[in-house]
Design a protein around this motif. Structure first.
Motif, mmCIF file in Angstrom:
data_model
loop_
_atom_site.group_PDB
_atom_site.id
_atom_site.type_symbol
_atom_site.label_atom_id
_atom_site.label_comp_id
_atom_site.label_asym_id
_atom_site.label_seq_id
_atom_site.Cartn_x
_atom_site.Cartn_y
_atom_site.Cartn_z
ATOM 1 N N TYR A 42 12.080 -34.419 50.339
ATOM 2 C CA TYR A 42 11.745 -34.089 48.956
ATOM 3 C C TYR A 42 10.488 -33.226 48.927
ATOM 4 N N ASP A 43 10.472 -32.247 48.038
ATOM 5 C CA ASP A 43 9.343 -31.337 47.888
ATOM 6 C C ASP A 43 8.998 -31.254 46.401
ATOM 7 N N TYR A 44 7.794 -31.639 46.045
ATOM 8 C CA TYR A 44 7.383 -31.629 44.637
ATOM 9 C C TYR A 44 7.473 -30.245 44.014
ATOM 10 N N GLU A 45 7.357 -29.209 44.811
ATOM 11 C CA GLU A 45 7.440 -27.836 44.298
ATOM 12 C C GLU A 45 8.857 -27.278 44.387
ATOM 13 N N HIS A 46 9.774 -28.066 44.886
ATOM 14 C CA HIS A 46 11.199 -27.701 44.963
ATOM 15 C C HIS A 46 11.430 -26.401 45.729
ATOM 16 N N LYS A 47 10.688 -26.209 46.794
ATOM 17 C CA LYS A 47 10.844 -25.016 47.621
ATOM 18 C C LYS A 47 12.017 -25.149 48.594
ATOM 19 N N ASN A 48 12.711 -26.266 48.525
ATOM 20 C CA ASN A 48 13.821 -26.515 49.433
ATOM 21 C C ASN A 48 15.189 -26.346 48.752
ATOM 22 N N ARG A 49 15.244 -25.633 47.673
ATOM 23 C CA ARG A 49 16.489 -25.474 46.905
ATOM 24 C C ARG A 49 17.606 -24.789 47.678
ATOM 25 N N GLU A 50 17.267 -24.102 48.730
ATOM 26 C CA GLU A 50 18.279 -23.348 49.472
ATOM 27 C C GLU A 50 18.907 -24.162 50.603
ATOM 28 N N ASP A 51 18.522 -25.424 50.751
ATOM 29 C CA ASP A 51 19.151 -26.225 51.800
ATOM 30 C C ASP A 51 20.502 -26.742 51.306
ATOM 31 N N ASP A 52 21.093 -27.688 52.011
ATOM 32 C CA ASP A 52 22.456 -28.142 51.713
ATOM 33 C C ASP A 52 22.540 -29.280 50.699
ATOM 34 N N PHE A 53 21.409 -29.768 50.207
ATOM 35 C CA PHE A 53 21.467 -30.949 49.341
ATOM 36 C C PHE A 53 22.252 -30.715 48.054
ATOM 37 N N LEU A 54 21.880 -29.723 47.273
ATOM 38 C CA LEU A 54 22.546 -29.524 45.976
ATOM 39 C C LEU A 54 24.029 -29.188 46.129
ATOM 40 N N PRO A 55 24.423 -28.324 47.061
ATOM 41 C CA PRO A 55 25.869 -28.108 47.251
ATOM 42 C C PRO A 55 26.601 -29.398 47.669
ATOM 43 N N LEU A 56 25.956 -30.213 48.494
ATOM 44 C CA LEU A 56 26.575 -31.475 48.890
ATOM 45 C C LEU A 56 26.713 -32.400 47.682
ATOM 46 N N MET A 57 25.712 -32.470 46.846
ATOM 47 C CA MET A 57 25.798 -33.312 45.643
ATOM 48 C C MET A 57 26.925 -32.850 44.730
ATOM 49 N N ARG A 58 27.095 -31.552 44.603
ATOM 50 C CA ARG A 58 28.206 -31.040 43.781
ATOM 51 C C ARG A 58 29.543 -31.483 44.371
ATOM 52 N N LYS A 59 29.638 -31.468 45.679
ATOM 53 C CA LYS A 59 30.854 -31.933 46.359
ATOM 54 C C LYS A 59 31.076 -33.420 46.100
ATOM 55 N N LEU A 60 30.006 -34.202 46.139
ATOM 56 C CA LEU A 60 30.123 -35.647 45.946
ATOM 57 C C LEU A 60 30.569 -36.010 44.532
ATOM 58 N N LEU A 61 30.365 -35.126 43.579
ATOM 59 C CA LEU A 61 30.809 -35.396 42.211
ATOM 60 C C LEU A 61 32.323 -35.521 42.114
ATOM 61 N N GLY A 62 33.033 -35.051 43.118
ATOM 62 C CA GLY A 62 34.485 -35.169 43.143
ATOM 63 C C GLY A 62 34.977 -36.556 43.539
ATOM 64 N N TYR A 63 34.062 -37.460 43.824
ATOM 65 C CA TYR A 63 34.419 -38.814 44.245
ATOM 66 C C TYR A 63 34.045 -39.821 43.173
ATOM 67 N N ASP A 64 34.815 -40.897 43.126
ATOM 68 C CA ASP A 64 34.538 -41.989 42.188
ATOM 69 C C ASP A 64 33.595 -43.033 42.798
ATOM 70 N N LEU A 65 33.726 -43.213 44.128
ATOM 71 C CA LEU A 65 32.944 -44.226 44.830
ATOM 72 C C LEU A 65 32.201 -43.582 45.998
ATOM 73 N N LEU A 66 30.888 -43.769 46.016
ATOM 74 C CA LEU A 66 30.050 -43.309 47.117
ATOM 75 C C LEU A 66 29.597 -44.543 47.895
ATOM 76 N N VAL A 67 29.967 -44.616 49.171
ATOM 77 C CA VAL A 67 29.570 -45.723 50.020
ATOM 78 C C VAL A 67 28.573 -45.191 51.040
ATOM 79 N N PHE A 68 27.371 -45.694 51.000
ATOM 80 C CA PHE A 68 26.322 -45.271 51.920
ATOM 81 C C PHE A 68 26.377 -46.148 53.167
ATOM 82 N N ALA A 69 26.421 -45.519 54.330
ATOM 83 C CA ALA A 69 26.485 -46.238 55.598
ATOM 84 C C ALA A 69 25.322 -45.793 56.477
ATOM 85 N N THR A 70 24.510 -46.738 56.885
ATOM 86 C CA THR A 70 23.320 -46.407 57.667
ATOM 87 C C THR A 70 23.054 -47.462 58.729
#
Length: 168
Positions: A42-70
């Motif tokens: 996370y970056d308070y100035e949001h200088k990381n907008r070009e990484d893969d996070f936001l496109p991945l989140m858009r992809k995840l919106l296509g799912y009803d259930l998100l299961v986190f495995a760690t």
């Protein structure tokens, strides 16, 4: 219901993945391995907008259930999973419409350790994050692998865990 398991481990083929493969052999789940994505902290100035996070989140919106495995790393979720969860803040600050679309979706989590001893507050960040985002938290499971084998008891618990989502 469209379901995805989000794997957050430093070893794509490690013990957590063994649990995921077991689950995939018994049900329909897509898998996203966070190790295959460039997700900056996370970056308070949001200088990381070009990484893969936001496109991945858009992809995840296509799912009803998100299961986190760690895996369990030092009594907590893995660093790669923590970076991912921290970045949910982007969905509240700079991509608010994206964050709003998470409401009504479901979340669950499971962890993989090396023994059956559970860590009392391990899943609290997942549960509270789901609540904050307006997602339904469906529960969690502590699983373990000893000597590279999934014990029958753990297999049963995994099956019960995933079967609990069938009625949602």
């Amino acid at each position: 219901m469209k379901k995805v398991i989000i794997q957050g481990s430093s070893r794509s083929g490690g013990n957590t993945h063994s649990l995921i493969k077991f689950l995939q052999s018994r049900g329909k789940f897509d898998v996203i391995d966070l190790k295959n994505y460039e997700i900056s902290p996370y970056d308070y100035e949001h200088k990381n907008r070009e990484d893969d996070f936001l496109p991945l989140m858009r992809k995840l919106l296509g799912y009803d259930l998100l299961v986190f495995a760690t895996p369990i790393y030092w009594y907590s979720m893995s660093g790669i999973m923590k970076n991912f969860v921290d970045r949910f803040t982007d969905c509240l600050k700079i991509e608010k419409e994206l964050g709003r679309k998470l409401r009504g979706k479901s979340m669950a989590a499971f962890c993989c350790g090396s023994d059956p001893d559970e860590i009392e507050s391990f899943f609290l960040p997942f549960e509270l994050t789901a609540g904050y985002l307006g997602m339904q938290y469906l529960g969690q499971l502590h699983a373990w692998i000893e000597e590279e084998e999934i014990e029958e008891l753990v297999k049963e618990k995994l099956i019960q865990f995933m079967n609990s989502f069938e009625d949602v």
